[in-house]
Scaffold this motif. Sequence first.
Motif, PDB file in Angstrom:
ATOM      1  N   ARG A  67      24.016 -68.174 -15.820  1.00 30.07           N
ATOM      2  CA  ARG A  67      25.061 -67.383 -15.169  1.00 30.07           C
ATOM      3  C   ARG A  67      25.726 -66.448 -16.162  1.00 30.07           C
ATOM      4  O   ARG A  67      26.081 -65.319 -15.820  1.00 30.07           O
ATOM      5  CB  ARG A  67      26.113 -68.288 -14.504  1.00 30.07           C
ATOM      6  CG  ARG A  67      25.564 -69.196 -13.406  1.00 30.07           C
ATOM      7  CD  ARG A  67      24.817 -68.429 -12.344  1.00 30.07           C
ATOM      8  NE  ARG A  67      24.373 -69.273 -11.251  1.00 30.07           N
ATOM      9  CZ  ARG A  67      23.191 -69.145 -10.648  1.00 30.07           C
ATOM     10  NH1 ARG A  67      22.327 -68.223 -11.037  1.00 30.07           N
ATOM     11  NH2 ARG A  67      22.878 -69.944  -9.637  1.00 30.07           N
ATOM     12  N   ALA A  68      25.852 -66.922 -17.409  1.00 28.78           N
ATOM     13  CA  ALA A  68      26.468 -66.072 -18.431  1.00 28.78           C
ATOM     14  C   ALA A  68      25.607 -64.848 -18.704  1.00 28.78           C
ATOM     15  O   ALA A  68      26.115 -63.768 -19.006  1.00 28.78           O
ATOM     16  CB  ALA A  68      26.676 -66.871 -19.705  1.00 28.78           C
ATOM     17  N   ARG A  69      24.265 -65.030 -18.575  1.00 28.71           N
ATOM     18  CA  ARG A  69      23.339 -63.903 -18.773  1.00 28.71           C
ATOM     19  C   ARG A  69      23.368 -62.938 -17.603  1.00 28.71           C
ATOM     20  O   ARG A  69      22.767 -61.871 -17.672  1.00 28.71           O
ATOM     21  CB  ARG A  69      21.894 -64.437 -18.881  1.00 28.71           C
ATOM     22  CG  ARG A  69      21.509 -65.035 -20.190  1.00 28.71           C
ATOM     23  CD  ARG A  69      19.984 -65.072 -20.279  1.00 28.71           C
ATOM     24  NE  ARG A  69      19.380 -65.964 -19.310  1.00 28.71           N
ATOM     25  CZ  ARG A  69      19.090 -67.241 -19.549  1.00 28.71           C
ATOM     26  NH1 ARG A  69      19.386 -67.771 -20.708  1.00 28.71           N
ATOM     27  NH2 ARG A  69      18.527 -67.986 -18.610  1.00 28.71           N
ATOM     28  N   GLY A  70      24.012 -63.371 -16.514  1.00 32.24           N
ATOM     29  CA  GLY A  70      24.004 -62.532 -15.328  1.00 32.24           C
ATOM     30  C   GLY A  70      22.819 -62.830 -14.422  1.00 32.24           C
ATOM     31  O   GLY A  70      22.511 -62.058 -13.511  1.00 32.24           O
ATOM     32  N   ASP A  71      22.168 -63.972 -14.678  1.00 30.02           N
ATOM     33  CA  ASP A  71      21.019 -64.361 -13.848  1.00 30.02           C
ATOM     34  C   ASP A  71      21.541 -65.040 -12.587  1.00 30.02           C
ATOM     35  O   ASP A  71      22.126 -66.114 -12.645  1.00 30.02           O
ATOM     36  CB  ASP A  71      20.136 -65.334 -14.658  1.00 30.02           C
ATOM     37  CG  ASP A  71      18.837 -65.664 -13.939  1.00 30.02           C
ATOM     38  OD1 ASP A  71      18.735 -65.411 -12.708  1.00 30.02           O
ATOM     39  OD2 ASP A  71      17.931 -66.195 -14.595  1.00 30.02           O
ATOM     40  N   THR A  72      21.326 -64.385 -11.439  1.00 27.15           N
ATOM     41  CA  THR A  72      21.870 -64.922 -10.194  1.00 27.15           C
ATOM     42  C   THR A  72      20.819 -65.625  -9.344  1.00 27.15           C
ATOM     43  O   THR A  72      21.007 -65.822  -8.150  1.00 27.15           O
ATOM     44  CB  THR A  72      22.501 -63.796  -9.346  1.00 27.15           C
ATOM     45  OG1 THR A  72      21.516 -62.778  -9.164  1.00 27.15           O
ATOM     46  CG2 THR A  72      23.726 -63.222 -10.027  1.00 27.15           C
ATOM     47  N   THR A  73      19.689 -65.998  -9.956  1.00 28.45           N
ATOM     48  CA  THR A  73      18.651 -66.725  -9.215  1.00 28.45           C
ATOM     49  C   THR A  73      19.257 -67.975  -8.595  1.00 28.45           C
ATOM     50  O   THR A  73      19.990 -68.700  -9.264  1.00 28.45           O
ATOM     51  CB  THR A  73      17.533 -67.175 -10.183  1.00 28.45           C
ATOM     52  OG1 THR A  73      17.162 -66.068 -10.976  1.00 28.45           O
ATOM     53  CG2 THR A  73      16.333 -67.688  -9.411  1.00 28.45           C
ATOM     54  N   PRO A  74      18.970 -68.233  -7.318  1.00 25.89           N
ATOM     55  CA  PRO A  74      19.517 -69.442  -6.698  1.00 25.89           C
ATOM     56  C   PRO A  74      19.014 -70.702  -7.395  1.00 25.89           C
ATOM     57  O   PRO A  74      17.850 -70.806  -7.760  1.00 25.89           O
ATOM     58  CB  PRO A  74      19.031 -69.384  -5.246  1.00 25.89           C
ATOM     59  CG  PRO A  74      18.083 -68.267  -5.158  1.00 25.89           C
ATOM     60  CD  PRO A  74      18.251 -67.397  -6.333  1.00 25.89           C
ATOM     61  N   VAL A  75      19.941 -71.655  -7.607  1.00 26.39           N
ATOM     62  CA  VAL A  75      19.625 -72.909  -8.285  1.00 26.39           C
ATOM     63  C   VAL A  75      20.021 -74.080  -7.406  1.00 26.39           C
ATOM     64  O   VAL A  75      21.148 -74.149  -6.911  1.00 26.39           O
ATOM     65  CB  VAL A  75      20.384 -73.019  -9.631  1.00 26.39           C
ATOM     66  CG1 VAL A  75      20.153 -74.384 -10.268  1.00 26.39           C
ATOM     67  CG2 VAL A  75      19.961 -71.917 -10.577  1.00 26.39           C
TER      68      VAL A  75
END
Lengths: 223, 474
Positions: A67-75
């Motif tokens: 999330r800090a990287r800006g990765d919004t892939t659903p988890v």
Amino acid sequence: MRLLLIEDNDDLAELIVDRFRSLGHAIDRERDGAEADQLLCHMTVDLVILDINLPGLSGDKLLRNMRARGDTTPVLVLTARSAIGDRIGVLDYGADDYLVKPFDLGELAARCRALLRRRSGAASNTFEVGVFRFDRAARQASMNGVDLALRGREIQVLEALLNNLDRLVAKEELADRVYRFDETPSLNALEQTVTRLRRKLDGTPLSIRSIRGLGYILAITDA
Amino acid sequence: MGGGVVAVMGVLTLGLWNYAEVAANRTYDLLLKGAAIAILENVTLGPDGIAIDIPPSALETLGLAPEDRVFYRVFSYTKEPAKTAPLHSTLTGADDLPLPPLPSWPKIAQNGSEVFFDAPYSGSMTRFILRAEALPGLSRDQLLAVEIGQTRIARDALWHDMLARGMAGLLALAMVSLFLLQFGVNRAMRPLAGVEAAIRDREPTDFRPLEAETPREIESLIRAINGFMARLSTSRENVQTFIADVAHQMRSALAALDGRLVHALETSDPEELRSRTLRARDQSRQAVELTNQMLAHAMVIHRADNRLSDRVDLVNLVSATIEDMFRAPQYADVEIEVDIDPPTNGTFVVSGDALSLREALVNLISNAARHAGPTPRIRIVLFSDADEGRVRLGVEDDGPGIAEADIERVRTRFVSLGGTAGTGLGLTIVESVALSHGGSLSLDRSPLGGLAAAMDLPAATVPADSKPGNETAA
């Protein structure tokens, strides 16, 4: 769908991978948290299934990094009940959903599907599931290509519920979205609108559940 | 403690110093005064002028201090001279004896009067007396005076001697008190050392009360320790019972599961195999649910012990829990109704642990759903009584319910009624949570037909700086 499973237990991993492959999805498996973190920096997937307790980097740290990287892939997080606070805290870290071990594989698959749908439900201009299609721009809903002839208020309710797929929308909140401020919303009228909408959605995978006294939940039922 | 004694000693020493000085002075001053009076008595005015006849006894008395020197003079002076220094003429004696400043010279009172002063003379500090009298026959403003001086050796020796003896006595007293104090304290502490030894040597499982042959002062301490050990012992017993129950239940469930799998392996008929395997699957599900429940129960107890305290809005809790639970397929057909009373301006905020309350609600709902009728219907009730400061959170089902006689049994661990094979822990967990929040579990018949299980909890008190929307939802 392309998935990444991050799970250190071999038996469980094998079962999950088999299941998703048999459903026709491409799924990769990682055993170690730190290595998975590295992988996710370069690789794009549609969904990540993440076990909270991992060797190397712990699941919640990995999630925070993403999330800090800006990765919004659903988890979707797999968590063991014995860790107090695990269940709830996970959503605070940025997970989209969680399942408690041991779980039903069918349910895992269903939740993954729902997660992806929820994403697409809010994002794109058209929302499609099974025979149902909703065109946001044209404000038109259809089943099997046939227009469902939804009226103005019904479209507003549908839209409001679609933006909150699987979540409970309080009737007051729904009334706020649907009625303009100069109209006096009657909760009875709202109920009637919802009833009409529900009837029109009959035959589609969408179902509106009434929680009388609280509000409504729009859910997708897998056939 | 020592500091206090030293401080008292200091004060006493100062007092003693002062007293010794005053006492020594007074003693020798009286001797000087006596000598002065004796001399003045023997001064007469005769036809040839003033006649002085100094009695030897006067000066001999002073001579009793062997190391001191004595000086004297007799003179007359005018009472109120025009000049600053009185005109005086020494009649006899050493005429260079120092004199104090004029205003301090004695005025004549009824019995004559004198003044004492110290001044250096002939190489030593000397104590002087100046005494004056009116002599009959002299003119009105003429006075006769005698001045006697004595060095301070004997006087100072007396002073120092008194001081030294006094100090010695004080010191001895201080030493003895300190010693007695220390001895007394040690004596008092000895039984505590006994208690310390008794506890230190104990086995961790020995909770027998301490034997008390102790002074009154530590009786209440002993009682407190014994009370604590009794509570610890009870707590341990409870834990042991709990573990024994859990072990029994788990072993039984797993044994049943193993049995069913073995049973399945014994057949080669595919349909029979499938049927037996399905039953084994059910058993496995039950074992899983039992494990989950027992862990939940342990979690709830653990959190209760730690006294976590959030402000939990029960309305939010109900919404979040419904959202979460009703995604699962087993609740797909369950009709849910939420009854919030009063609908507006009721407070449904309690002070407690969000996670435990959520666990309790999950158990109430799943219990109700399991026991509900063929078209399952459950009602969640939220009731707020602002006057009494109570909040009720309950779940009702429309199933057949439980017979009056059996209703209380469901609170017991591992008792599951109604033929639906629950773990029997659900309501135990709910009651545990209710109790740890200062409330209770109530069980009744529901107007829907089935059981109405509710937690009655004390409402949270509103803090002065509360803002709406700050509350936690689990």
